[in-house]
Design a protein around this motif. Structure first.
Motif, PDB file in Angstrom:
ATOM      1  N   ARG A  41       0.831  -1.214   0.000  1.00  0.00           N
ATOM      2  CA  ARG A  41       0.000   0.000   0.000  1.00  0.00           C
ATOM      3  C   ARG A  41       0.861   1.258   0.000  1.00  0.00           C
ATOM      4  N   ALA A  42       1.983   1.198   0.700  1.00  0.00           N
ATOM      5  CA  ALA A  42       2.897   2.345   0.692  1.00  0.00           C
ATOM      6  C   ALA A  42       3.466   2.556  -0.702  1.00  0.00           C
ATOM      7  N   ALA A  43       3.855   1.472  -1.382  1.00  0.00           N
ATOM      8  CA  ALA A  43       4.388   1.590  -2.750  1.00  0.00           C
ATOM      9  C   ALA A  43       3.346   2.197  -3.679  1.00  0.00           C
ATOM     10  N   HIS A  44       2.086   1.781  -3.517  1.00  0.00           N
ATOM     11  CA  HIS A  44       1.004   2.360  -4.321  1.00  0.00           C
ATOM     12  C   HIS A  44       0.878   3.859  -4.036  1.00  0.00           C
ATOM     13  N   PHE A  45       0.917   4.232  -2.765  1.00  0.00           N
ATOM     14  CA  PHE A  45       0.851   5.643  -2.392  1.00  0.00           C
ATOM     15  C   PHE A  45       2.005   6.412  -3.039  1.00  0.00           C
ATOM     16  N   LEU A  46       3.206   5.854  -2.994  1.00  0.00           N
ATOM     17  CA  LEU A  46       4.384   6.534  -3.551  1.00  0.00           C
ATOM     18  C   LEU A  46       4.258   6.709  -5.058  1.00  0.00           C
ATOM     19  N   ARG A  47       3.788   5.681  -5.744  1.00  0.00           N
ATOM     20  CA  ARG A  47       3.658   5.765  -7.205  1.00  0.00           C
ATOM     21  C   ARG A  47       2.524   6.704  -7.613  1.00  0.00           C
ATOM     22  N   LEU A  80      17.112  18.185  -8.003  1.00  0.00           N
ATOM     23  CA  LEU A  80      15.763  17.843  -7.545  1.00  0.00           C
ATOM     24  C   LEU A  80      15.054  16.939  -8.556  1.00  0.00           C
ATOM     25  N   SER A  81      15.218  17.221  -9.843  1.00  0.00           N
ATOM     26  CA  SER A  81      14.618  16.364 -10.876  1.00  0.00           C
ATOM     27  C   SER A  81      15.193  14.956 -10.817  1.00  0.00           C
ATOM     28  N   ALA A  82      16.492  14.857 -10.591  1.00  0.00           N
ATOM     29  CA  ALA A  82      17.139  13.542 -10.479  1.00  0.00           C
ATOM     30  C   ALA A  82      16.602  12.780  -9.268  1.00  0.00           C
ATOM     31  N   GLN A  83      16.356  13.494  -8.181  1.00  0.00           N
ATOM     32  CA  GLN A  83      15.795  12.840  -6.997  1.00  0.00           C
ATOM     33  C   GLN A  83      14.382  12.335  -7.267  1.00  0.00           C
ATOM     34  N   HIS A  84      13.611  13.066  -8.054  1.00  0.00           N
ATOM     35  CA  HIS A  84      12.284  12.577  -8.440  1.00  0.00           C
ATOM     36  C   HIS A  84      12.425  11.248  -9.190  1.00  0.00           C
ATOM     37  N   ALA A  85      13.379  11.172 -10.103  1.00  0.00           N
ATOM     38  CA  ALA A  85      13.595   9.944 -10.879  1.00  0.00           C
ATOM     39  C   ALA A  85      14.010   8.788  -9.975  1.00  0.00           C
ATOM     40  N   VAL A  86      14.893   9.050  -9.035  1.00  0.00           N
ATOM     41  CA  VAL A  86      15.327   8.005  -8.094  1.00  0.00           C
ATOM     42  C   VAL A  86      14.141   7.554  -7.240  1.00  0.00           C
ATOM     43  N   GLY A  87      13.321   8.496  -6.783  1.00  0.00           N
ATOM     44  CA  GLY A  87      12.136   8.141  -6.001  1.00  0.00           C
ATOM     45  C   GLY A  87      11.191   7.253  -6.778  1.00  0.00           C
ATOM     46  N   ARG A  88      11.000   7.563  -8.056  1.00  0.00           N
ATOM     47  CA  ARG A  88      10.143   6.751  -8.929  1.00  0.00           C
ATOM     48  C   ARG A  88      10.692   5.322  -9.024  1.00  0.00           C
ATOM     49  N   GLU A  89      12.013   5.203  -9.211  1.00  0.00           N
ATOM     50  CA  GLU A  89      12.649   3.887  -9.295  1.00  0.00           C
ATOM     51  C   GLU A  89      12.515   3.119  -7.988  1.00  0.00           C
ATOM     52  N   LEU A  90      12.756   3.790  -6.871  1.00  0.00           N
ATOM     53  CA  LEU A  90      12.660   3.122  -5.578  1.00  0.00           C
ATOM     54  C   LEU A  90      11.233   2.671  -5.277  1.00  0.00           C
ATOM     55  N   ALA A  91      10.245   3.472  -5.638  1.00  0.00           N
ATOM     56  CA  ALA A  91       8.843   3.088  -5.421  1.00  0.00           C
ATOM     57  C   ALA A  91       8.514   1.835  -6.235  1.00  0.00           C
ATOM     58  N   ALA A  92       8.983   1.782  -7.479  1.00  0.00           N
ATOM     59  CA  ALA A  92       8.754   0.594  -8.313  1.00  0.00           C
ATOM     60  C   ALA A  92       9.475  -0.617  -7.721  1.00  0.00           C
ATOM     61  N   GLU A  93      10.700  -0.422  -7.259  1.00  0.00           N
ATOM     62  CA  GLU A  93      11.458  -1.514  -6.635  1.00  0.00           C
ATOM     63  C   GLU A  93      10.771  -2.000  -5.364  1.00  0.00           C
ATOM     64  N   LEU A  94      10.211  -1.081  -4.593  1.00  0.00           N
ATOM     65  CA  LEU A  94       9.515  -1.459  -3.371  1.00  0.00           C
ATOM     66  C   LEU A  94       8.313  -2.337  -3.706  1.00  0.00           C
ATOM     67  N   GLY A  95       7.556  -1.950  -4.721  1.00  0.00           N
ATOM     68  CA  GLY A  95       6.416  -2.765  -5.146  1.00  0.00           C
ATOM     69  C   GLY A  95       6.844  -4.145  -5.605  1.00  0.00           C
ATOM     70  N   ALA A  96       7.931  -4.221  -6.374  1.00  0.00           N
ATOM     71  CA  ALA A  96       8.449  -5.515  -6.839  1.00  0.00           C
ATOM     72  C   ALA A  96       8.969  -6.342  -5.662  1.00  0.00           C
TER      73      ALA A  96
END
Length: 195
Positions: A41-47, A80-96
């Protein structure tokens, strides 16, 4: 409330979800049984709400600043844009990772480490925005530009729903553990156990 006030307010709601994640990791590492559903549920919230809504709103601010001549490929905006990209990757990794833990092919510690990395990233990112970036935005963007940005926020939120409501729902589904009571000396069970 201007566009920056909205973003800062959303940071406070996201922080509540970070607190839930942090406590769940702490409890799990302490030997408690934390259901992977919390992390799912947290991964869904993040994405959906952090990347899909909050970061999309911040991207509107980035575009407004770029239109005023701030280069997007260097300095604070690029970081800041790069951190957004890393956050997106980490959220996807968390879901996986949730699926991998559920399937028994990944240790829970790896899931906890991913959640912890996301929490650290978010907190550092939030501090950079609130201490350095947002004050600069307020200096550089006129009130009418900020109003146009705020109007775009409304369209983004309409597509995803209110971030605050989603944070409330997650926090209510997985409330923070209640500390030991002085009277009984016992700890109430963590509400996310067995979900």
């Amino acid at each position: 409330m201007d566009a920056i006030d909205i973003l800062v307010n959303e940071h406070r709601h996201i922080e509540r979800v970070m607190d839930v994640l942090e406590r769940a990791v702490e409890y799990g590492r302490g030997g408690g049984d934390v259901s992977p559903v919390l992390f799912e549920r947290a991964a869904h919230f993040l994405r959906t709400y952090v990347d899909g809504s909050h970061d999309a709103k911040e991207d509107e601010v980035f575009q407004a600043i770029i239109s005023r001549g701030l280069p997007s490929s260097e300095g604070m905006l690029a970081a800041l844009s790069a951190q957004h990209a890393v956050g997106r990757e980490l959220a996807a990794e968390l879901g996986a990772a949730v699926r991998a833990v559920t399937d028994g092919v990944m240790a829970r510690e790896e899931l906890y480490a991913l959640a912890e990395r996301y929490v650290r990233l978010h907190r550092g990112h939030t501090e950079a925005e609130e201490v350095r970036f947002f004050p600069m935005v307020r200096r550089l963007l006129s009130v009418d530009v900020m109003e146009r940005v705020r109007a775009k926020f409304a369209r983004i939120e309409a597509a995803h729903g209110p971030l605050a409501d989603a944070a409330d729902a997650l926090e209510l589904a997985f409330p923070l553990p209640i500390p030991t009571t002085r009277r009984t000396g016992s700890v109430r069970p963590h509400p996310w156990i067995g979900r």
